[in-house]
Design an enzyme around this catalytic site. Structure first.
Site, PDB file in Angstrom:
ATOM      1  N   ASN A 296       1.096  -0.967   0.130  1.00 29.49           N
ATOM      2  CA  ASN A 296      -0.189  -0.215  -0.313  1.00 29.49           C
ATOM      3  C   ASN A 296       1.364   1.647  -0.182  1.00 29.49           C
ATOM      4  O   ASN A 296       0.625   2.384  -0.232  1.00 29.49           O
ATOM      5  CB  ASN A 296      -0.697   0.319   1.173  1.00 29.49           C
ATOM      6  CG  ASN A 296      -0.183   0.134   2.501  1.00 29.49           C
ATOM      7  OD1 ASN A 296       0.134  -0.169   2.631  1.00 29.49           O
ATOM      8  ND2 ASN A 296      -0.402   1.002   3.802  1.00 29.49           N
ATOM      9  N   HIS A 297       2.618   0.814   0.171  1.00 33.78           N
ATOM     10  CA  HIS A 297       2.584   2.525   0.510  1.00 33.78           C
ATOM     11  C   HIS A 297       3.653   2.216  -1.333  1.00 33.78           C
ATOM     12  O   HIS A 297       3.677   3.237  -1.233  1.00 33.78           O
ATOM     13  CB  HIS A 297       4.375   2.088   1.232  1.00 33.78           C
ATOM     14  CG  HIS A 297       3.979   2.347   3.057  1.00 33.78           C
ATOM     15  ND1 HIS A 297       3.869   4.066   2.934  1.00 33.78           N
ATOM     16  CD2 HIS A 297       2.941   2.221   3.850  1.00 33.78           C
ATOM     17  CE1 HIS A 297       3.165   4.129   4.447  1.00 33.78           C
ATOM     18  NE2 HIS A 297       3.185   2.942   4.501  1.00 33.78           N
TER      19      HIS A 297
ATOM     20  N   HIS B 272      -0.055  -8.546   0.575  1.00 34.49           N
ATOM     21  CA  HIS B 272       1.190  -7.304   1.612  1.00 34.49           C
ATOM     22  C   HIS B 272      -0.383  -7.357   2.000  1.00 34.49           C
ATOM     23  O   HIS B 272      -0.225  -7.641   4.023  1.00 34.49           O
ATOM     24  CB  HIS B 272       0.379  -6.536   0.205  1.00 34.49           C
ATOM     25  CG  HIS B 272       1.541  -5.132   1.600  1.00 34.49           C
ATOM     26  ND1 HIS B 272       2.438  -5.176   2.114  1.00 34.49           N
ATOM     27  CD2 HIS B 272       1.019  -3.999   2.400  1.00 34.49           C
ATOM     28  CE1 HIS B 272       3.341  -3.982   2.881  1.00 34.49           C
ATOM     29  NE2 HIS B 272       1.327  -3.845   2.962  1.00 34.49           N
TER      30      HIS B 272
ATOM     31  N   ASP C 194      10.315  38.018   1.644  1.00 36.88           N
ATOM     32  CA  ASP C 194      10.194  37.548   0.998  1.00 36.88           C
ATOM     33  C   ASP C 194       8.831  37.730  -0.808  1.00 36.88           C
ATOM     34  O   ASP C 194       8.701  37.354  -1.174  1.00 36.88           O
ATOM     35  CB  ASP C 194      11.589  36.740   0.122  1.00 36.88           C
ATOM     36  CG  ASP C 194      11.241  35.192   0.300  1.00 36.88           C
ATOM     37  OD1 ASP C 194       9.449  34.907   1.211  1.00 36.88           O
ATOM     38  OD2 ASP C 194      11.511  34.009   0.292  1.00 36.88           O
TER      39      ASP C 194
ATOM     40  N   ASP D   1       6.260  34.909   7.320  1.00 33.52           N
ATOM     41  CA  ASP D   1       7.072  34.862   5.990  1.00 33.52           C
ATOM     42  C   ASP D   1       7.792  35.532   6.876  1.00 33.52           C
ATOM     43  O   ASP D   1       8.503  36.886   6.333  1.00 33.52           O
ATOM     44  CB  ASP D   1       5.986  35.934   4.600  1.00 33.52           C
ATOM     45  CG  ASP D   1       7.326  36.514   3.993  1.00 33.52           C
ATOM     46  OD1 ASP D   1       7.710  35.696   3.811  1.00 33.52           O
ATOM     47  OD2 ASP D   1       6.737  37.486   3.316  1.00 33.52           O
TER      48      ASP D   1
ATOM     49  N   SER E 292      10.305  23.713  -4.550  1.00 33.91           N
ATOM     50  CA  SER E 292      11.094  23.986  -3.280  1.00 33.91           C
ATOM     51  C   SER E 292      11.324  24.318  -1.821  1.00 33.91           C
ATOM     52  O   SER E 292      11.779  24.998  -1.194  1.00 33.91           O
ATOM     53  CB  SER E 292      11.121  25.491  -4.246  1.00 33.91           C
ATOM     54  OG  SER E 292      10.053  25.264  -4.041  1.00 33.91           O
TER      55      SER E 292
END
Length: 728
Positions: free
Chosen positions: A222-223, A302, A709, A705, A669
């Site tokens: 399941n993973h 599984h 930025d 923040d 990011s």
């Protein structure tokens, strides 16, 4: 002397009983947290389904936002995937000192990889993608159910969940030997997530699979699922987090050695080519076989089975259609084109120089007909229903695809073509078959019911097991999916065997790992182990059961996680306490406290026994519940002006938020824009029925923040609201 001996024996038995009760309570706390996280997977799937059915984008920005939500799990066509994962164009620099692969692979390549990973070396991205490419080609030729015979080897070794714990795999190979023509292995899924070396495990298993294709067999767990990989790694990090806030707010809040989600792991190890590797792995996962059959007598899956499990259907399903069994619907082809454009470095403007909105032109929003007069209420009601239906259908078309993809001829598709006159199953029926075998658990009671604890699959009783075994002439089932203290466990009159190979799963010393060996007689022989230096130094006496020192360590982690869970339900707890506080004194009895807590959390824990660890002792047996909840609160709030209800909502749903943010953050990011943040909360609040003002969200944005930025670091966001134990 006899009375003294009896007294000592009574004391000892009482002590052992208390120790066992502590162990069971700790184990239950850990499992409840683990399964609650898996419940959230289904909730997140429902969240996406809700968006597809009810959220109508009102602008091009919202359409782009929705496309980001749904495109992440999308599959590629053959040519697109080949172009995307073009490993041949990658150059390996002369400074690279890691292992090198050439195809076809040889046993020496596997040995070199093992040694390199023991030395903490990393395989170059070119070789990783090349390996995944070759693995995918091999898996596509395999049936949904692999068939293994003990006639060609002395025995078959079956391993359970590894969950990124490479030391366990090394220990298995050390004790049992490497795969070879005379030593067959079946690895029963859940290779990734939670441990920090999931990718290394995949590389090793795929390498041996290509070297010994007849002796190494891999089942899907399941993973091995894109949606699960996005999320996991959170719950163990919460359990093992430090008592105080991190000094560096940009430091990853879940970076402890036991806490890794597979997506996060790959992106941290391969910052340049990580996204390509993830996309290729995602495609490889959906080609993994679903089950293995040994000598036509032992079925290895599984999770488990259900009363509707049909092995004949499982044989014929086109398994590659199900990239994630948690997401049954497919998305619009136009959004895949958007993804391909971004992959090739093209912006939306480059792809459409005229500046036209492609998605909008492909799927124009319907313009409602002129509204009839309010005087005719019946006609006006019909107009409203028709307009709403058109908007919903437009939204569905916006994120759904009806056309089928061109598929090359594979084993599963050939099987389907040979049985054109056979039964025709719906996608939902096929998805349920896979969901049941990947997510289900056995239960001691008769029957079959929905697995509400995990949120997916079912609970199946001994009668269901008996019917399946009789129907397909099987001797017993081998499954994994559940951590067992001894590494294995029989149930259903020894007809179901659970094998779990990740030792020290919850904490060092919490459980053993195990694997099972089957010879021609199909009699299981077990080997247990603990792959940890600390565990190896324990004496034989300490290793029996749960030693006191280990119980204390595991207990501390469990109670820390339990306090977090209590805090996340503060509002519900206050309401439950007030029901027992008729006179508004702010005080309730400890007995009522235990009853109220269980009514809110539904964990089935012995709260009266756990009370000394959670509540300070009082002389009169009464608890001031408001001050107790204050003790559970955060050591310090990031900003006092943020409304407390918003804080609690964020904390209770932080894992959902992290997964959604990870989907929005396409380049991984760790940054998203203010506008994307607002859109996320707009969707989230509409689904969860949470009333949030724009001012409240703006306050939250400004508070996290830190560098001003204009982007939000989600790691900072989680860290700002992370609960810690208040210092004494």
């Amino acid at each position: 002397a006899f009375k003294a001996a009896v007294l000592i024996q009574r004391w000892y038995r009482r002590y052992v009983a208390r120790l066992e009760m502590r162990r069971r309570c700790t184990w239950r706390i850990f499992q409840s947290i683990e399964y609650a996280c898996e419940q959230d997977q289904i909730k997140l799937h429902n969240f996406f389904s809700y968006l597809m059915d009810h959220f109508t984008p009102s602008s091009s920005k919202e359409r782009d936002f929705i496309s980001r939500m749904f495109i992440s799990g999308e599959s590629f066509k053959e040519a697109e995937l080949e172009k995307y994962c073009d490993y041949e164009s990658m150059e390996v620099p002369d400074s690279y000192t890691g292992p090198r692969l050439s195809f076809p692979l040889l046993p020496d390549h596997a040995t070199a990889l093992l040694e390199a990973f023991k030395q903490k070396q990393q395989l170059h991205a070119r070789y990783v993608l090349n390996l995944l490419h070759e693995t995918r080609k091999h898996l596509k030729q395999l049936p949904n159910i692999s068939h293994v015979s003990t006639c060609y080897s002395e025995e078959v070794t079956v391993c359970g969940d590894l969950h990124g714990q490479l030391d366990d795999l090394f220990l298995i190979f050390y004790k049992n030997g490497l795969p070879s023509p005379s030593k067959s292995y079946v690895f029963n899924g859940d290779f990734v997530d939670r441990g920090k070396q999931s990718l290394e495990i995949l590389i090793i298993l795929f390498t041996f699979l290509l070297i010994y294709p007849k002796e190494v067999h891999l089942n899907r767990g399941n993973h091995e699922d894109h949606m699960v990989n996005l999320r996991y790694g959170l719950w163990v990090g919460l359990i093992t987090m430090p008592r105080g806030l991190l000094q560096n707010p940009t430091e990853l809040p879940f970076s402890c050695s036991f806490s890794y989600g597979f997506t996060k792991e790959v992106m941290q190890k391969y910052k340049v080519h990580g996204k390509k590797i993830l996309k290729m792995i995602q495609n490889v996962f959906c080609w993994l076989p679903l089950a293995t059959l040994i000598d036509q007598k032992v079925l290895i899956i599984h999770g488990g089975i259900s009363d509707t499990t049909d092995l004949d259907m499982l044989e014929k399903i086109q398994r590659n259609k199900f990239i994630s069994v948690l997401r049954g619907k497919k998305r619009k082809e136009s959004y895949r084109n958007v993804e391909i454009q971004e992959i090739n470095g093209e912006s939306k403007a480059e792809a459409d120089p005229a500046g036209n909105e492609t998605a909008l032109s492909l799927c124009p929003q319907p313009r409602p007909a002129q509204a009839p007069s309010m005087a005719n209420k019946l006609e006006f009601s019909r107009w409203v229903r028709q307009t709403v239906q058109e908007q919903i259908e437009w939204c569905r078309r916006l994120v759904d695809i009806s056309e089928s993809e061109d598929e090359e001829l594979t084993y599963s598709s050939m099987v389907s073509l040979t049985d054109l006159d056979g039964p025709c199953w719906t996608r939902q029926e096929e998805c349920k078959q896979i969901l049941d075998i990947l997510w289900s658990d056995p239960m001691p009671q008769e029957g079959c019911r929905v697995n509400t604890v995990r949120g997916g699959g079912c609970y199946f009783g001994p009668d269901v097991t008996g019917k399946i075994l009789e129907k397909y002439n099987l001797q017993f089932l081998i499954r994994s999916h559940e951590c067992k203290q001894e590494g294995y466990e029989f149930c259903h009159n020894r007809k179901v065997l659970t094998i779990f190979s990740a030792s020290n799963y919850y904490e060092i010393g919490s459980n053993r790992g195990a694997y099972v060996k089957l010879g021609p007689d199909l009699v299981p022989h077990f080997v247990q182990y603990q792959a940890n230096k600390t565990a190896h130094t324990l004496t034989m006496t300490q290793r029996q059961g749960f030693p006191v020192a280990l119980i204390s360590r595991v207990e501390e982690s469990a109670f820390r996680a339990l306090r977090e869970k209590l805090f996340a339900h503060t509002s519900a707890l206050i309401s439950a306490f007030k029901a027992y506080d008729k006179d508004n004194t702010g005080r309730i009895t400890l007995s009522n406290w235990a009853t109220a807590v269980e009514s809110v959390l539904h964990l089935g824990l012995p709260w009266r026994m756990l009370r000394p660890q959670l509540v300070r002792s009082t002389a009169d047996g009464m608890l001031e519940y408001k001050s107790w909840l204050d003790d559970l609160a955060m050591e310090q709030r990031s900003q006092e002006h943020i409304q407390s209800s918003l804080l609690e909502v964020i904390y209770r749903n932080r894992s959902n938020l992290e997964t959604i943010f990870r989907i929005i953050d396409r380049d991984h990011s760790g940054l998203i824009s203010f506008e994307e943040f607002h859109q996320t909360w707009k969707l989230f609040s509409s689904h969860m029925n949470i009333e949030l003002t724009d001012d409240g969200i703006n306050d939250l944005v400004r508070s996290i923040d830190f560098n001003k930025d204009g982007n939000i670091d989600f790691n900072e966001f989680l860290e700002a609201f992370r609960l810690v134990k208040q210092s004494q």
